[in-house]
Design an enzyme around this catalytic site. Structure first.
Site, PDB file in Angstrom:
ATOM      1  N   HIS A  91      -7.167 -30.240 -10.776  1.00 49.17           N
ATOM      2  CA  HIS A  91      -7.801 -29.573 -11.988  1.00 49.17           C
ATOM      3  C   HIS A  91      -6.449 -28.857 -12.960  1.00 49.17           C
ATOM      4  CE1 HIS A  91     -11.847 -30.532 -10.514  1.00 49.17           C
ATOM      5  NE2 HIS A  91     -11.529 -30.157  -9.367  1.00 49.17           N
ATOM      6  N   CYS A  99       9.379   5.970  -0.966  1.00 49.23           N
ATOM      7  CA  CYS A  99      10.584   6.325  -0.342  1.00 49.23           C
ATOM      8  C   CYS A  99      10.421   7.017   0.992  1.00 49.23           C
ATOM      9  CB  CYS A  99      11.201   7.398  -1.120  1.00 49.23           C
ATOM     10  SG  CYS A  99      11.015   6.911  -2.983  1.00 49.23           S
ATOM     11  N   LYS A 111       5.990 -16.521   1.856  1.00 50.51           N
ATOM     12  CA  LYS A 111       7.254 -16.488   2.676  1.00 50.51           C
ATOM     13  C   LYS A 111       8.363 -16.767   1.952  1.00 50.51           C
ATOM     14  CE  LYS A 111       6.208 -13.942   5.015  1.00 50.51           C
ATOM     15  NZ  LYS A 111       5.114 -13.326   5.037  1.00 50.51           N
ATOM     16  N   LYS A 128       9.127  -2.571   2.910  1.00 52.60           N
ATOM     17  CA  LYS A 128       8.349  -3.133   4.165  1.00 52.60           C
ATOM     18  C   LYS A 128       6.948  -2.233   4.163  1.00 52.60           C
ATOM     19  CE  LYS A 128       7.332  -4.846   7.994  1.00 52.60           C
ATOM     20  NZ  LYS A 128       7.140  -6.295   7.860  1.00 52.60           N
ATOM     21  N   ASN A 165       8.662  11.948  -1.623  1.00 51.83           N
ATOM     22  CA  ASN A 165       8.285  10.516  -1.381  1.00 51.83           C
ATOM     23  C   ASN A 165       7.058  10.567  -2.129  1.00 51.83           C
ATOM     24  OD1 ASN A 165       7.147   8.086  -0.836  1.00 51.83           O
ATOM     25  ND2 ASN A 165       6.430   8.963   1.137  1.00 51.83           N
ATOM     26  N   GLY A 166       6.820  10.041  -3.233  1.00 57.28           N
ATOM     27  CA  GLY A 166       5.559   9.973  -3.978  1.00 57.28           C
ATOM     28  C   GLY A 166       5.677   9.918  -5.284  1.00 57.28           C
ATOM     29  N   GLU A 199       9.332 -14.552  -0.882  1.00 56.06           N
ATOM     30  CA  GLU A 199       9.793 -13.425  -1.167  1.00 56.06           C
ATOM     31  C   GLU A 199      11.094 -13.299  -0.538  1.00 56.06           C
ATOM     32  OE1 GLU A 199       7.708 -10.759   1.454  1.00 56.06           O
ATOM     33  OE2 GLU A 199       6.831 -12.199   2.756  1.00 56.06           O
ATOM     34  N   GLU A 254       0.031 -17.921   2.653  1.00 53.09           N
ATOM     35  CA  GLU A 254       1.115 -17.144   3.158  1.00 53.09           C
ATOM     36  C   GLU A 254       2.587 -18.013   3.386  1.00 53.09           C
ATOM     37  OE1 GLU A 254       1.850 -14.493   4.199  1.00 53.09           O
ATOM     38  OE2 GLU A 254       2.967 -14.366   6.076  1.00 53.09           O
ATOM     39  N   ARG A 256      10.994   1.658   3.960  1.00 48.94           N
ATOM     40  CA  ARG A 256      10.056   2.415   3.148  1.00 48.94           C
ATOM     41  C   ARG A 256      10.977   2.290   1.525  1.00 48.94           C
ATOM     42  NH1 ARG A 256       6.435   5.579   5.151  1.00 48.94           N
ATOM     43  NH2 ARG A 256       6.201   6.544   3.125  1.00 48.94           N
ATOM     44  N   TRP A 269      13.028   3.854  -3.182  1.00 46.86           N
ATOM     45  CA  TRP A 269      12.531   2.870  -3.627  1.00 46.86           C
ATOM     46  C   TRP A 269      12.049   3.031  -5.059  1.00 46.86           C
ATOM     47  CZ3 TRP A 269       7.874   0.713  -5.728  1.00 46.86           C
ATOM     48  CH2 TRP A 269       8.027  -0.626  -5.695  1.00 46.86           C
TER      49      TRP A 269
HETATM   50  C1  AGP Z   1       4.622  -9.926   3.280  1.00 48.50           C
HETATM   51  O1  AGP Z   1       5.504 -10.487   4.060  1.00 48.50           O
HETATM   52  C2  AGP Z   1       4.763  -8.568   3.028  1.00 48.50           C
HETATM   53  N1  AGP Z   1       5.151  -7.961   4.066  1.00 48.50           N
HETATM   54  C3  AGP Z   1       3.636  -8.046   2.575  1.00 48.50           C
HETATM   55  O2  AGP Z   1       2.835  -8.810   1.621  1.00 48.50           O
HETATM   56  C4  AGP Z   1       2.697  -7.083   3.268  1.00 48.50           C
HETATM   57  O3  AGP Z   1       2.018  -7.900   4.113  1.00 48.50           O
HETATM   58  C5  AGP Z   1       1.698  -6.350   2.191  1.00 48.50           C
HETATM   59  O4  AGP Z   1       2.575  -5.229   1.557  1.00 48.50           O
HETATM   60  C6  AGP Z   1       0.741  -5.312   3.106  1.00 48.50           C
HETATM   61  O5  AGP Z   1       1.527  -4.620   4.211  1.00 48.50           O
HETATM   62  P1  AGP Z   1       0.662  -3.964   5.361  1.00 48.50           P
HETATM   63  O6  AGP Z   1       0.092  -4.944   6.202  1.00 48.50           O
HETATM   64  O7  AGP Z   1       1.754  -3.096   6.031  1.00 48.50           O
HETATM   65  O8  AGP Z   1      -0.601  -3.182   4.898  1.00 48.50           O
END
Ligand code: AGP
Length: 613
Positions: A509, A2, A490, A608, A104-105, A493, A486, A27, A79
């Site tokens: 396989h 959070c 993308k 994020k 937060n935590g 997500e 990757e 966050r 969150w």
């Molecule tokens: C992917 O688009 C995400 N943002 C996520 O997988 C991200 O790369 C991951 O949470 C790691 O975050 P960081 O690079 O800030 O450590």
């Protein structure tokens, strides 16, 4: 996971708290709330407003309070971990109208504390782990303790991670903060003192900060800031002056931050390379003054990261090993929870956009305790915990990345890693000629990236064929297998389409059984030594009625037909091609998400910066 922001000032604090929350929305964005010290006609000392959803919703709910003169308040964006995102579970939490708290935590031992407090007569109004803290502080105050002592004795009972901000109705000019395991900075202002989860939240009022360490407690009272340890012994923390600018994080002409950040990639790549290459080589000292002495002794590399950053690590493994440096890559959450055989002279390289990912920080700690020799962080946030805790640092310089889906953070990580490969592997098998060739490619990288981004409308035209699909497969080989991973991440997500990546050779396989006309299959096909094998895999899909979308090098020589659409990407040298080939996949995912109408920058259930385990 959070965000918190708290302020005591001689000016009204509500605008700052709202702006701060907006900066911290990365966050978490399930729900948000504010408590202001503002005695109410009904006797309540706090005016508390909470709403489920984004900060914008909280802002509307606060519209009538815009003129509040309150000069002390605490705010939170959530969150959800313990308890759904409901009004009742939204912070700030209040005990008996007297103590208000944001957190937060995660408190691991909250259940036992909750039982004790219920026994003592406290009534809980939420399902959160947080609420035990506010009642416990209230209980300590009722026992005659001062607010600082009440916070201290409460945090001493906690197991887990916390960064908290606390107000007491009887002391309107005072806020106490405490942290352990969750980040907290203290802003030093002319007109007051501030607390936040990170500096970005407070840049409109100050650039001077104390960065608190685990166990620190801060007491902000009448403009005076006092720092102590958990035993209330005074501690000194150096003043850190942030160089971050408030402007870089604005959306400007773009519809979404993700699109803006994709378009910024050429500049971000140029910034990552600036001042780090000269002539035909990568400069010494890019990771710190003595980096070459250390690199010359290395015998192995261990990369640790999560999500997109982990995929960047997987690409780098190909590069390191190509030039003779053994390299392992592991997901941080796995690395941190097992025993390790520590190789001699092994450099731990953590990769992270935010530098606050708790699993990556935890894994670094585990690595250092296990006896790995040195640590280096490749990171995008200069003032982050990871940067502070690493011996060496290579900043990616992507600038603020706001969209939850990483784009420019990924490509700049790859560029930084390629610099690192040169700096390390020239002590192994990388010849001067090979280094010169890589440096030449790196110089061309920003322009090549701009060229691919400028073709966005071509990739947009492909998006329609995914919009009614439930699943998609992504294929790649070698250093482009992580690019397929990757690309799939993308798509899943931000568009919520289930997408999986396979090493193309694995298709036969098992996953080939999934292929039919409803399963789009995306392949990444650079013109390298693995191309002929990849072509065989593409044929296998076509033979089963599957529809292929192939992002191929201009010179790859793959034929378009009704079941195989070829999108030609600029011919590019193999070493940098992963950095170029991810760009069309980023844009494809973006345009599919647009058609599906999802919240591109803040996809459901994500945040994020992932600061929970
Ligand atoms: C992917 O688009 C995400 N943002 C996520 O997988 C991200 O790369 C991951 O949470 C790691 O975050 P960081 O690079 O800030 O450590």
């Amino acid at each position: 996971m959070c965000g918190i922001v708290c302020a005591v000032s001689d000016k009204p604090v509500l605008p700052l708290l709202i702006e701060g929350l907006k900066k911290l929305e990365y966050r978490g964005y399930d729900s948000a709330g504010v408590a202001l010290y503002d005695p109410q006609p009904d006797g309540d000392q706090f005016a508390r407003t909470r709403s489920v959803g984004r900060i914008a919703k909280l802002e509307s709910a606060l519209a009538k309070k815009q003129d509040s003169l309150s000069s002390a308040g605490i705010a939170h964006t959530r969150w959800a971990t313990h308890g759904k995102p409901t009004q009742f579970n939204t912070h700030p939490h209040v005990s008996s109208g007297k103590v208000a708290l944001v957190h937060n935590g995660i408190i691991e031992n909250y259940q036992g504390l909750r039982d004790e407090l219920i026994e003592a007569g406290y009534v809980f109004s939420s399902e959160t782990d947080t609420e035990v803290m506010v009642h416990e502080i209230h209980r300590q105050l009722s026992l005659g303790h001062d607010l600082l002592e009440a916070v201290q004795s409460t945090v001493k009972k906690l197991r887990g991670a916390y960064a908290i901000g606390v107000m007491n109705a009887d002391e309107p000019r005072r806020i106490i903060g405490a942290r352990s395991g969750s980040p907290m900075v203290v802003g030093i202002g002319d007109n007051g003192g501030y607390i936040a989860s990170d500096m970005s939240a407070l840049l409109s009022v100050t650039h001077d900060f104390y960065v608190l360490e685990d166990g620190d407690i801060v007491d902000i009272q009448d403009g005076k800031i006092t720092l102590t340890d958990i035993n209330l012994k005074p501690v000194k923390r150096a003043v850190f002056t942030s160089q971050q600018s408030d402007e870089a994080a604005k959306l400007g002409e773009y519809r979404h931050y993700m699109l803006k950040e994709i378009h910024e990639q050429h500049q971000a790549l140029a910034d990552t390379l600036e001042g780090r290459i000269s002539g035909t080589h990568v400069l010494e000292g890019i990771c710190g003054a003595d980096d070459q002495a250390l690199f010359s002794q290395l015998e192995a590399i261990q990369i640790i990261a999560c999500g997109t950053s982990y995929y960047a690590g997987l690409v780098a493994k190909h590069w390191f090993e190509k030039y003779g440096m053994p390299c392992q890559v592991e997901i941080a959450s796995e690395f941190r929870s097992r025993k390790h055989v520590v190789p001699n002279n092994c450099l731990v390289v953590t990769l992270s956009q935010s530098g606050e990912t708790i699993d990556t920080l935890g894994a670094l700690k585990v690595a250092m305790e296990a006896g790995f020799a040195h640590s280096l962080s490749v990171c995008n946030v200069p003032e982050s915990s990871l940067v502070r805790e690493s011996d060496l640092v290579l900043m990616t310089r992507a600038g603020p990345e706001i969209g939850v889906a990483s784009t420019k953070a990924f490509t700049t990580q790859l560029a930084a890693l390629l610099l690192l490969v040169c700096a390390v592997c020239r002590h192994k098998n990388l010849s001067e000629e090979q280094q010169a060739a890589i440096v030449t490619e790196l110089r061309e990288l920003p322009a090549l990236a701009a060229k691919v981004v400028s073709r966005a409308s071509e990739f947009e035209a492909l998006a329609e064929q995914f919009s009614d699909k439930q699943h998609a497969l992504f294929l790649g080989r070698g250093s482009h297998y992580p690019i397929a991973m990757e690309g799939a991440l993308k798509l899943k997500e931000i568009s919520y389409i289930h997408a999986e990546a396979y090493a193309a050779g694995e298709l036969k396989h098992g996953p080939l059984a999934l292929v039919d006309e409803n399963m789009p299959v995306v392949a990444v096909a650079p013109n390298n030594s693995l191309l002929e094998k990849l072509k065989v895999n593409i044929e296998a899909v076509k033979a089963r009625g599957g529809k292929m979308l192939v992002f191929a090098d201009e010179e790859a020589d793959i034929e378009n037909d009704k079941n195989c659409q070829i999108i030609k990407i600029t011919a590019v040298d193999n070493i940098i091609s992963p950095i170029i080939f991810i760009i069309p996949l980023q844009l494809l995912a973006y345009y599919v998400a647009l058609i599906k109408g999802t919240d591109v920058d803040k996809p459901r259930n994500l945040a994020k910066s992932v600061t929970v385990e």
